[in-house]
Design a protein around this motif. Structure first.
Motif, PDB file in Angstrom:
ATOM      1  N   ASP A   1       4.029   0.028  -3.279  1.00  0.00           N
ATOM      2  CA  ASP A   1       4.560  -0.343  -1.959  1.00  0.00           C
ATOM      3  C   ASP A   1       5.331  -1.655  -2.038  1.00  0.00           C
ATOM      4  O   ASP A   1       6.401  -1.803  -1.424  1.00  0.00           O
ATOM      5  CB  ASP A   1       3.417  -0.479  -0.954  1.00  0.00           C
ATOM      6  CG  ASP A   1       2.802   0.870  -0.592  1.00  0.00           C
ATOM      7  OD1 ASP A   1       3.438   1.906  -0.867  1.00  0.00           O
ATOM      8  OD2 ASP A   1       1.666   0.862  -0.052  1.00  0.00           O
ATOM      9  N   ALA A   2       4.796  -2.613  -2.798  1.00  0.00           N
ATOM     10  CA  ALA A   2       5.457  -3.910  -2.920  1.00  0.00           C
ATOM     11  C   ALA A   2       6.794  -3.776  -3.632  1.00  0.00           C
ATOM     12  O   ALA A   2       7.802  -4.372  -3.218  1.00  0.00           O
ATOM     13  CB  ALA A   2       4.548  -4.883  -3.665  1.00  0.00           C
ATOM     14  N   VAL A   3       6.830  -2.964  -4.709  1.00  0.00           N
ATOM     15  CA  VAL A   3       8.078  -2.763  -5.446  1.00  0.00           C
ATOM     16  C   VAL A   3       9.121  -2.090  -4.556  1.00  0.00           C
ATOM     17  O   VAL A   3      10.304  -2.473  -4.531  1.00  0.00           O
ATOM     18  CB  VAL A   3       7.818  -1.933  -6.719  1.00  0.00           C
ATOM     19  CG1 VAL A   3       9.152  -1.489  -7.344  1.00  0.00           C
ATOM     20  CG2 VAL A   3       7.025  -2.750  -7.722  1.00  0.00           C
TER      21      VAL A   3
ATOM     22  N   GLU B   1       9.333  -2.142  -1.295  1.00  0.00           N
ATOM     23  CA  GLU B   1       9.791  -3.094  -0.280  1.00  0.00           C
ATOM     24  C   GLU B   1      10.778  -4.098  -0.857  1.00  0.00           C
ATOM     25  O   GLU B   1      11.817  -4.400  -0.243  1.00  0.00           O
ATOM     26  CB  GLU B   1       8.578  -3.821   0.317  1.00  0.00           C
ATOM     27  CG  GLU B   1       8.909  -4.895   1.336  1.00  0.00           C
ATOM     28  CD  GLU B   1       9.494  -4.310   2.622  1.00  0.00           C
ATOM     29  OE1 GLU B   1      10.130  -5.087   3.371  1.00  0.00           O
ATOM     30  OE2 GLU B   1       9.330  -3.098   2.873  1.00  0.00           O
ATOM     31  N   VAL B   2      10.481  -4.623  -2.047  1.00  0.00           N
ATOM     32  CA  VAL B   2      11.371  -5.609  -2.683  1.00  0.00           C
ATOM     33  C   VAL B   2      12.720  -4.980  -2.991  1.00  0.00           C
ATOM     34  O   VAL B   2      13.791  -5.573  -2.742  1.00  0.00           O
ATOM     35  CB  VAL B   2      10.727  -6.168  -3.959  1.00  0.00           C
ATOM     36  CG1 VAL B   2      11.737  -6.985  -4.764  1.00  0.00           C
ATOM     37  CG2 VAL B   2       9.524  -7.044  -3.618  1.00  0.00           C
TER      38      VAL B   2
ATOM     39  N   ALA C   1      -0.742  -0.312  -3.794  1.00  0.00           N
ATOM     40  CA  ALA C   1      -0.261  -1.593  -3.266  1.00  0.00           C
ATOM     41  C   ALA C   1       0.914  -2.112  -4.083  1.00  0.00           C
ATOM     42  O   ALA C   1       1.882  -2.636  -3.523  1.00  0.00           O
ATOM     43  CB  ALA C   1      -1.409  -2.612  -3.277  1.00  0.00           C
ATOM     44  N   ALA C   2       0.848  -1.957  -5.417  1.00  0.00           N
ATOM     45  CA  ALA C   2       1.940  -2.416  -6.274  1.00  0.00           C
ATOM     46  C   ALA C   2       3.209  -1.613  -6.022  1.00  0.00           C
ATOM     47  O   ALA C   2       4.321  -2.165  -5.947  1.00  0.00           O
ATOM     48  CB  ALA C   2       1.520  -2.319  -7.738  1.00  0.00           C
TER      49      ALA C   2
END
Length: 296
Positions: free
Chosen positions: A89-91, A93-94, A86-87
């Protein structure tokens, strides 16, 4: 023996690879308020501790804290795969959104991600927490024993103070009775003077009504009933203290009755000395009420 609601106890224990420390404390409250602060990964622990505590005490705001550590915690650390994914994927995306807007970002570092909450699963290597639960419950009993010993010790000190205050109330009630007896002559003279004034101005008045009003004046000045009730309350309070156990609620109620009689005594006194005794009674009763509020 009465018990105080104020107490503290602590203990330490271990069942490798776990170690822990207990703290059990309480202050006064109207009822029993249990606050349990324990790890949530030990299944059934909070409910079991709450039940064990509820069987041993009746009143108080009670807080039980359990702090646990793992002796091989460094070796037991394991990445939480779902949190890592999840981390990442978030990085991703950002960084993609920032690139589309032409915003420069500093390169991401693994250390930054590892510092995020939930990246490591530290719940412990043991999947079966039943042995740990059993050990913790077995340690709670002696902790509660030490806690209740302190409550009992504090209660013994409270009983001494309360009995001394009851002695003072009894002495003041006796002093008030003496003053009330001594003022009878003056009160009788005042009543005769009032009667003379009434009779001089009762031409055509109903004799029964005049007699009722005079009787009411006499009753309003009589403090015998209040003094008798104060003496009865002193006896009742001594009985409760001797009885021991969870008598705090009944003592609370009795303190209200003490205060009611002292207030009525002051309102009926019509005498400076008797009023002074009544005010001192109120002060002692207020101090006694504060102490009684700490009794379980």
């Amino acid at each position: 023996m009465i018990r105080s609601m104020t107490a503290f106890a602590s203990a330490k224990g271990a069942l490798p690879p776990h170690a822990w420390s207990w703290e059990l404390r309480s202050v006064n409250a109207k009822g029993l308020d249990l606050r349990i602060r324990v790890p949530d990964w030990i299944e059934g622990l909070e409910a079991a501790l709450r039940a064990d505590l509820g069987k041993r005490m009746a009143r108080g705001s009670v807080t039980l804290s359990l702090r646990m550590s793992r002796q091989d915690e460094a070796a037991a650390l394991a990445l939480n795969p779902a949190a890592v994914e999840a981390a990442l994927d978030a990085v991703t995306e950002v960084e993609a959104r920032a690139a589309r807007r032409g915003l420069p970002l500093a390169p991401s570092r693994a250390a930054d991600l590892l510092g995020l909450r939930g990246m490591f699963d530290t719940a412990g290597a043991e999947e079966d927490t039943a042995p740990l639960l059993a050990r913790l419950r077995s340690e709670l009993a002696p902790l509660i024993d030490a806690f209740l010993d302190m409550r009992q010790s504090e209660g013994a000190a409270l009983a001494v103070v309360l009995n001394e205050q009851l002695d003072r109330v009894a002495a003041l009630a006796g002093q008030a009775a003496t003053l009330a007896e001594a003022r009878k002559a003056a009160m009788a003279e005042t009543l005769r003077a009032n009667l003379a004034r009434v009779l001089d101005n009762t031409e055509g008045a109903d004799p029964d009504r005049v007699a009722q009003e005079l009787a009411l004046i006499a009753v309003k000045a009589d403090v015998t009933e209040e003094l008798d009730r104060l003496s009865a309350h002193v006896d009742a309070a001594r009985t409760l203290l001797a009885e021991g156990g969870a008598v705090g609620r009944r003592l609370d109620f009795l303190m209200q009755e003490f205060n009611r009689e002292a207030n009525t005594l002051c309102s009926k006194s019509q005498n400076a000395e008797l009023t002074a005794v009544g005010l001192e009674l109120k002060a002692v009763i207020d101090q006694m009420r504060e102490q009684a509020q700490n009794v379980e």
